[in-house]
Write an enzyme that holds these catalytic residues in place. Structure first.
Site, PDB file in Angstrom:
ATOM      1  N   HIS A  16     -19.843  -9.742 -14.252  1.00 31.38           N
ATOM      2  CA  HIS A  16     -18.613 -10.305 -15.125  1.00 31.38           C
ATOM      3  C   HIS A  16     -17.502  -9.286 -14.468  1.00 31.38           C
ATOM      4  CE1 HIS A  16     -16.053 -12.407 -17.922  1.00 31.38           C
ATOM      5  NE2 HIS A  16     -15.707 -10.989 -18.335  1.00 31.38           N
ATOM      6  N   GLY A  17     -16.893  -9.582 -13.564  1.00 31.69           N
ATOM      7  CA  GLY A  17     -15.627  -8.899 -12.868  1.00 31.69           C
ATOM      8  C   GLY A  17     -15.698  -7.220 -12.953  1.00 31.69           C
ATOM      9  N   GLY A  19     -12.954  -4.891 -13.386  1.00 30.20           N
ATOM     10  CA  GLY A  19     -12.135  -4.196 -14.045  1.00 30.20           C
ATOM     11  C   GLY A  19     -11.085  -3.633 -13.300  1.00 30.20           C
ATOM     12  N   LYS A  90      -1.959 -15.956  -9.232  1.00 31.12           N
ATOM     13  CA  LYS A  90      -1.531 -14.775  -9.799  1.00 31.12           C
ATOM     14  C   LYS A  90      -0.262 -14.589 -10.769  1.00 31.12           C
ATOM     15  CE  LYS A  90      -4.470 -11.698  -7.060  1.00 31.12           C
ATOM     16  NZ  LYS A  90      -5.283 -11.288  -8.213  1.00 31.12           N
TER      17      LYS A  90
HETATM   18  N1  LIG Z   1     -11.390  -6.895  -7.500  1.00 33.72           N
HETATM   19  C1  LIG Z   1     -10.346  -7.752  -7.888  1.00 33.72           C
HETATM   20  N2  LIG Z   1     -10.683  -8.222  -9.321  1.00 33.72           N
HETATM   21  C2  LIG Z   1      -9.773  -9.124  -9.673  1.00 33.72           C
HETATM   22  C3  LIG Z   1      -8.526  -9.613  -9.029  1.00 33.72           C
HETATM   23  N3  LIG Z   1      -7.867 -10.520  -9.979  1.00 33.72           N
HETATM   24  C4  LIG Z   1      -8.735 -10.535 -11.036  1.00 33.72           C
HETATM   25  N4  LIG Z   1      -9.732  -9.764 -11.169  1.00 33.72           N
HETATM   26  C5  LIG Z   1     -10.733  -9.511 -12.053  1.00 33.72           C
HETATM   27  O1  LIG Z   1     -10.366 -10.298 -13.368  1.00 33.72           O
HETATM   28  C6  LIG Z   1     -10.567  -9.398 -14.358  1.00 33.72           C
HETATM   29  C7  LIG Z   1      -9.459  -9.815 -15.527  1.00 33.72           C
HETATM   30  O2  LIG Z   1      -8.331  -9.586 -14.742  1.00 33.72           O
HETATM   31  P1  LIG Z   1      -7.088  -9.154 -15.573  1.00 33.72           P
HETATM   32  O3  LIG Z   1      -5.668  -9.212 -14.702  1.00 33.72           O
HETATM   33  O4  LIG Z   1      -6.708 -10.233 -16.760  1.00 33.72           O
HETATM   34  O5  LIG Z   1      -7.008  -7.756 -16.199  1.00 33.72           O
HETATM   35  C8  LIG Z   1     -10.401  -8.081 -13.945  1.00 33.72           C
HETATM   36  O6  LIG Z   1     -11.201  -7.002 -14.611  1.00 33.72           O
HETATM   37  C9  LIG Z   1     -11.009  -8.100 -12.553  1.00 33.72           C
HETATM   38  O7  LIG Z   1     -12.613  -7.908 -12.615  1.00 33.72           O
HETATM   39  C10 LIG Z   1      -8.419  -9.153  -7.937  1.00 33.72           C
HETATM   40  O8  LIG Z   1      -7.453  -9.439  -7.180  1.00 33.72           O
HETATM   41  N5  LIG Z   1      -9.303  -8.248  -7.054  1.00 33.72           N
END
Ligand SMILES: Nc1nc2c(ncn2[C@@H]2O[C@H](COP(=O)(O)O)[C@@H](O)[C@H]2O)c(=O)[nH]1
Length: 93
Positions: A16-17, A19, A90
């Site tokens: 899940h992402g 960060g 974005k």
């Molecule tokens: N490595 C990347 N991770 C990304 C990118 N855009 C989003 N994300 C992931 O989404 C979550 C939430 O984003 P937020 O902008 O709401 O803080 C973030 O924690 C990432 O895991 C990207 O361009 N590159």
């Protein structure tokens, strides 16, 4: 990525992402046009003005390869394929 048996310890949430490394305001202040354009090369995005998208520039987030490597090393995930973005939406608006 796939979830090996050990991933059950995190309820299979390891994918899940990655960060952030920079807050939205720090990203707007510190990421240059050159850095933004280099990081988005070959990707279609949703604004003609790069400044609208700086808060979500790739440079504002952790290096996904480091995150995947760490999760792989500790047995929480297993990489299966690498996907590359063709187009992204974005920005705060
Ligand atoms: N490595 C990347 N991770 C990304 C990118 N855009 C989003 N994300 C992931 O989404 C979550 C939430 O984003 P937020 O902008 O709401 O803080 C973030 O924690 C990432 O895991 C990207 O361009 N590159």
């Amino acid at each position: 990525m796939t979830g090996p048996e050990k991933a059950a310890e995190s309820f299979y949430s390891a994918n899940h992402g990655a960060g952030r490394t920079l807050s939205r305001s720090a990203a707007i202040k510190n990421i240059s046009r050159e850095q933004f354009e280099k990081s988005m090369a070959g990707v279609i995005y949703n604004s003609r003005n790069y400044k609208d998208l700086l808060d979500e520039a790739p440079g504002a987030y952790k290096d996904i390869d480091q995150v995947v490597d760490t999760l792989t090393e500790i047995g929480m995930t297993r990489p299966a394929a690498r996907l590359l973005p063709l187009a992204v939406i974005k920005g705060k608006d």
